[in-house]
Write a protein that holds these residues in place. Structure first.
Motif, PDB file in Angstrom:
ATOM      1  N   ALA A  17      -6.913  -8.984   1.240  1.00  7.52           N
ATOM      2  CA  ALA A  17      -7.464  -8.467   0.228  1.00  7.52           C
ATOM      3  C   ALA A  17      -8.384  -7.553   0.718  1.00  7.52           C
ATOM      4  O   ALA A  17      -8.414  -6.317  -0.225  1.00  7.52           O
ATOM      5  N   LYS A  18      -9.129  -7.615   1.668  1.00  7.19           N
ATOM      6  CA  LYS A  18     -10.300  -6.683   2.145  1.00  7.19           C
ATOM      7  C   LYS A  18      -9.562  -5.427   2.513  1.00  7.19           C
ATOM      8  O   LYS A  18      -9.745  -4.261   2.253  1.00  7.19           O
ATOM      9  N   LEU A  19      -8.436  -5.610   3.075  1.00 10.26           N
ATOM     10  CA  LEU A  19      -7.332  -4.459   3.923  1.00 10.26           C
ATOM     11  C   LEU A  19      -7.032  -3.899   2.526  1.00 10.26           C
ATOM     12  O   LEU A  19      -6.926  -2.632   2.625  1.00 10.26           O
ATOM     13  N   ASP A  20      -6.505  -4.323   1.389  1.00  8.40           N
ATOM     14  CA  ASP A  20      -6.026  -3.724   0.329  1.00  8.40           C
ATOM     15  C   ASP A  20      -7.200  -2.833  -0.389  1.00  8.40           C
ATOM     16  O   ASP A  20      -6.969  -1.701  -0.814  1.00  8.40           O
ATOM     17  N   GLU A  21      -8.138  -3.458  -0.484  1.00  7.39           N
ATOM     18  CA  GLU A  21      -9.295  -2.932  -1.201  1.00  7.39           C
ATOM     19  C   GLU A  21      -9.793  -1.581  -0.421  1.00  7.39           C
ATOM     20  O   GLU A  21     -10.080  -0.742  -1.008  1.00  7.39           O
ATOM     21  N   THR A  22      -9.947  -1.769   1.276  1.00 10.68           N
ATOM     22  CA  THR A  22     -10.174  -0.567   1.869  1.00 10.68           C
ATOM     23  C   THR A  22      -9.309   0.508   1.745  1.00 10.68           C
ATOM     24  O   THR A  22      -9.572   1.667   1.833  1.00 10.68           O
ATOM     25  N   SER A  23      -7.855  -0.032   1.661  1.00  8.41           N
ATOM     26  CA  SER A  23      -6.904   0.963   1.804  1.00  8.41           C
ATOM     27  C   SER A  23      -6.967   1.909   0.424  1.00  8.41           C
ATOM     28  O   SER A  23      -6.910   2.977   0.285  1.00  8.41           O
ATOM     29  N   ALA A  24      -7.094   1.167  -0.588  1.00  3.74           N
ATOM     30  CA  ALA A  24      -7.332   1.800  -1.978  1.00  3.74           C
ATOM     31  C   ALA A  24      -8.622   2.634  -1.930  1.00  3.74           C
ATOM     32  O   ALA A  24      -8.706   3.985  -2.524  1.00  3.74           O
TER      33      ALA A  24
ATOM     34  N   VAL B  66     -12.045   5.521   9.729  1.00  2.00           N
ATOM     35  CA  VAL B  66     -12.077   4.514   8.938  1.00  2.00           C
ATOM     36  C   VAL B  66     -10.401   3.965   8.751  1.00  2.00           C
ATOM     37  O   VAL B  66     -10.089   2.881   8.803  1.00  2.00           O
ATOM     38  N   LEU B  67      -9.661   5.066   8.608  1.00  2.00           N
ATOM     39  CA  LEU B  67      -8.336   5.023   8.688  1.00  2.00           C
ATOM     40  C   LEU B  67      -7.452   4.278   9.747  1.00  2.00           C
ATOM     41  O   LEU B  67      -6.737   3.485   9.647  1.00  2.00           O
ATOM     42  N   LYS B  68      -8.010   4.825  10.868  1.00  2.00           N
ATOM     43  CA  LYS B  68      -7.588   4.117  12.173  1.00  2.00           C
ATOM     44  C   LYS B  68      -8.161   2.730  12.310  1.00  2.00           C
ATOM     45  O   LYS B  68      -7.207   1.913  12.704  1.00  2.00           O
ATOM     46  N   GLU B  69      -9.190   2.562  11.891  1.00  2.00           N
ATOM     47  CA  GLU B  69      -9.843   1.172  11.978  1.00  2.00           C
ATOM     48  C   GLU B  69      -9.102   0.307  10.968  1.00  2.00           C
ATOM     49  O   GLU B  69      -8.653  -0.762  11.414  1.00  2.00           O
ATOM     50  N   LEU B  70      -8.710   0.750   9.857  1.00  2.00           N
ATOM     51  CA  LEU B  70      -7.898   0.037   8.815  1.00  2.00           C
ATOM     52  C   LEU B  70      -6.434  -0.123   9.557  1.00  2.00           C
ATOM     53  O   LEU B  70      -5.927  -1.339   9.333  1.00  2.00           O
TER      54      LEU B  70
END
Length: 645
Positions: free
Chosen positions: A270-277, A460-464
């Protein structure tokens, strides 16, 4: 004859006594240091309850439960397999019936868990000395079975448990145990004893190699076998219950772990999806800012370019106006030069003054002499005409001069306007330069901020991406762990279902390969004593027969004289019997004394290279002594009787 009997009896008695003395020495060594009479081993280890139950069996004098484990010691880039044995140093000092009591040869016993004692073979083969620190290496399954891994050698011992050089085999290292080490029992953390050794009350009254000894301890062995069936059942239920509890705990732990991991994975997803959005929105916003920034920069650049173009046009206009002004100024200057106003006005004024003076003079003359009016009238008219002409010339010159001054004033005004335009142009240039510098700075700063924002976004994208990969790896690892845990639980349940009841192996000293081999060696010496000395007896009989035959032949005349004098056969034969008997008895006694003391020591010292035992115990065997002397007398007596008859 004395010496041949000495040799025969000495070899026979020495070899016969060597076997007995060897067994006597080993038996006494085992009794002095309480070598186990019965050894109990279980397929699933032994517990304190087992030890307590064994100690209550009738006939059991002492019980010693202990741990053993195989380890590897590295020395000079070589790995040596050793047997690590647990001992209780306090009981060794205070308990007189401590089973398998080690014999201290040098140093002292351990006083804490970081100290140990070793055998002489350990120091010799592995190259250590007292005071050195030994590091043991255990396999992965036994890492937690011993608390300390480093031990300081504080003493050298030997034990009746190991009298031969063979220390047994192992499933670690090269498979052959090189030596043993003894450490305090408190350093072990195993949940079951490796074996329990038992001392039987009264067993020391028998030789360890005799049938009477094994018959004496048999009832205790039988009772222990019976006890083993009961204790094995208890141990089976204990292990099964413990294993079932561990399986149940593992299942609960797996369920908790699976629930926890699933929640953590769901939260992480969920956190990954939220961060991705959020990052997608940030990227769109950043792209908008970049487009707006580029548009604003382009607009400002257009304004600057327009200003530069206008400045260029103004510069061209000013340059052209300056050229025109310079040309006009040159033309005015040429006209002024051509007009030559100062000189010409001076000349005209001077001519005007002269003509006016001349006219005034004529008028004065006319006034003074009116009669001259007509006469002078032509001159007056001429002078007036000249004055009017000069006055007109002066007016024309002044008009030209005024026109030139007006043009010059206009030219100066235009030049002033031109200088003002130049100043405005310079100000415009400076303003455009400032605007361009500000624009460039704004471009750099704005682009830097945008680049920084984009870099942060990329980070942040790389971290994601890393987090997503980590999430996938964790999920794979989690699934693997759960699968392995389930397989392990299933395997444990399968093993538990197929778990066999433990078995007790109740053994005696015949299980100790060292004592078995040593007893066999002693028996071989005894068997050799039944064959090898026969040669000496046959030689002795042959020498005796030859000697007595010659003696009888040499003294046949004396025997005839004795018969003639009335002596009987028995009296004559008694001489030879006494002679041979004295030689036989004295030679036999000397041979026995030497054989009982020398030959056993020689044989025992030869075997000491293979066995670790105290110095040999020699004894004078009265039964063997009587038997051999009787045999010797009988042989010589028979030979002598035949010789005399």
């Amino acid at each position: 004859m004395f010496f041949i009997v000495l040799m025969g009896v000495g070899v026979f008695g020495g070899i016969k006594a060597a076997s007995r003395d060897m067994k006597l020495t080993a038996s006494k060594y085992a009794d002095d240091y309480n070598l186990f009479d019965v050894q109990v081993i279980s397929t699933m280890g032994l517990t304190k309850g087992d030890a307590e139950s064994i100690s209550k069996v009738k006939g059991v004098a002492a019980v010693n439960p202990f741990y053993t484990i195989d380890a590897v010691v590295d020395k000079n880039n070589k790995g040596f397999v050793i047997k690590v044995i647990s001992i209780d140093p306090s009981k060794i000092k205070n308990d007189k019936i401590y089973v398998n009591k080690p014999k201290l040869l040098e140093g002292r016993f351990p006083e804490n868990n970081s100290e140990c004692v070793v055998e002489t073979k350990f120091l010799k083969d592995l190259g250590f000395s007292i005071g050195d620190t030994v590091t043991i290496n255990l396999d992965s399954q036994n890492q937690d079975n011993i608390k300390s891994k480093k031990f300081k050698i504080v003493g050298v011992v030997e034990t009746p448990y190991y009298i031969s050089r063979d220390r047994g085999s192992s499933n670690v290292g090269n498979g052959q145990i090189q030596a043993f080490m003894m450490v305090p029992q408190s350093d072990f953390s195993m949940d079951a004893y490796t074996e329990i050794d038992v001392l039987v009350n009264g067993a020391k009254n028998f030789s360890t190699f005799s049938d009477k000894y094994y018959n004496f301890i048999r009832p205790v062995k039988d009772d222990l076998v019976t006890l083993g069936k009961v204790r094995s059942e208890i141990r089976y239920e204990e292990i099964k219950g413990k294993a079932q509890k561990e399986i149940d705990d593992a299942k609960r732990e797996l369920e908790d772990k699976e629930s926890k991991y699933n929640k953590e994975l769901a939260d992480a997803k969920a956190k990954l999806d939220e961060t991705s959005a959020m990052l997608s929105n940030s990227k769109i916003e950043l792209d908008k800012k970049q487009a707006s920034f580029n548009e604003q920069m382009a607009l400002n650049q257009k304004k600057i370019d327009d200003g530069k173009r206008q400045i260029a046009e103004t510069q061209a206009s000013i340059s052209q106006n300056e050229i025109d002004l310079n040309n006009a100024e040159a033309e005015i200057q040429a006209k002024e030069k051509e007009l030559n106003y100062d000189e010409n006005i001076k000349k005209l004024n001077s001519t005007y003054d002269e003509l006016n003076s001349s006219l005034n003079q004529l008028n004065s003359e006319i006034n003074n002499n009116p009669s001259l009016k007509d006469q002078l009238k032509p001159k007056v008219d001429e002078l007036n005409a000249q004055i009017a002409s000069v006055s007109k010339q002066i007016d024309t010159l002044n008009a030209n001069k005024q026109a030139l001054d007006l043009n010059l004033a206009q030219l100066n005004e235009k030049r002033s306007q031109l200088e003002s335009a130049k100043a405005q142009l310079a100000a415009s240039k400076d303003n455009i330069a400032k605007q361009e510098a500000a624009l460039n700075k704004a471009k750099i700063d704005g682009q830097r901020q945008l680049n920084s924002a984009r870099e942060q976004l990329n980070n942040v994208l790389k971290e994601l991406s890393d987090n997503e990969k980590k999430y996938k790896d964790n999920k794979v690892e989690f699934d693997k762990q759960i699968s392995e845990a389930k397989e392990k639980i299933a395997s444990s349940e399968e093993k538990l279902n197929g778990l066999k009841k433990p078995s007790w192996y109740v053994l005696d000293r015949k299980s100790n390969i060292g004592y078995v081999e040593y007893g066999d060696e002693a028996d071989r010496i005894k068997a050799l004593g039944n064959v090898f000395p026969t040669i000496f007896f046959l030689v002795a009989a042959l020498v005796s027969l030859t000697s007595m035959t010659r003696m009888v032949e040499e003294q046949r005349t004396q025997m005839g004289i004795l018969k003639a004098l009335g002596y009987g056969k028995f009296a004559i034969m008694l001489k030879f019997v006494i002679y041979s008997s004295v030689a036989t008895i004295l030679g036999g006694l000397a041979g026995l004394i030497l054989g009982f003391n020398i030959l056993p020591r020689i044989i025992f010292n030869a075997y000491s290279m293979m066995y670790t035992l105290p110095p040999v115990i020699t004894e004078f065997n009265i039964y063997l002594c009587s038997f051999m002397n009787c045999c010797g007398i009988d042989i010589y007596y028979s030979r002598n009787c035949f010789g005399v008859s």
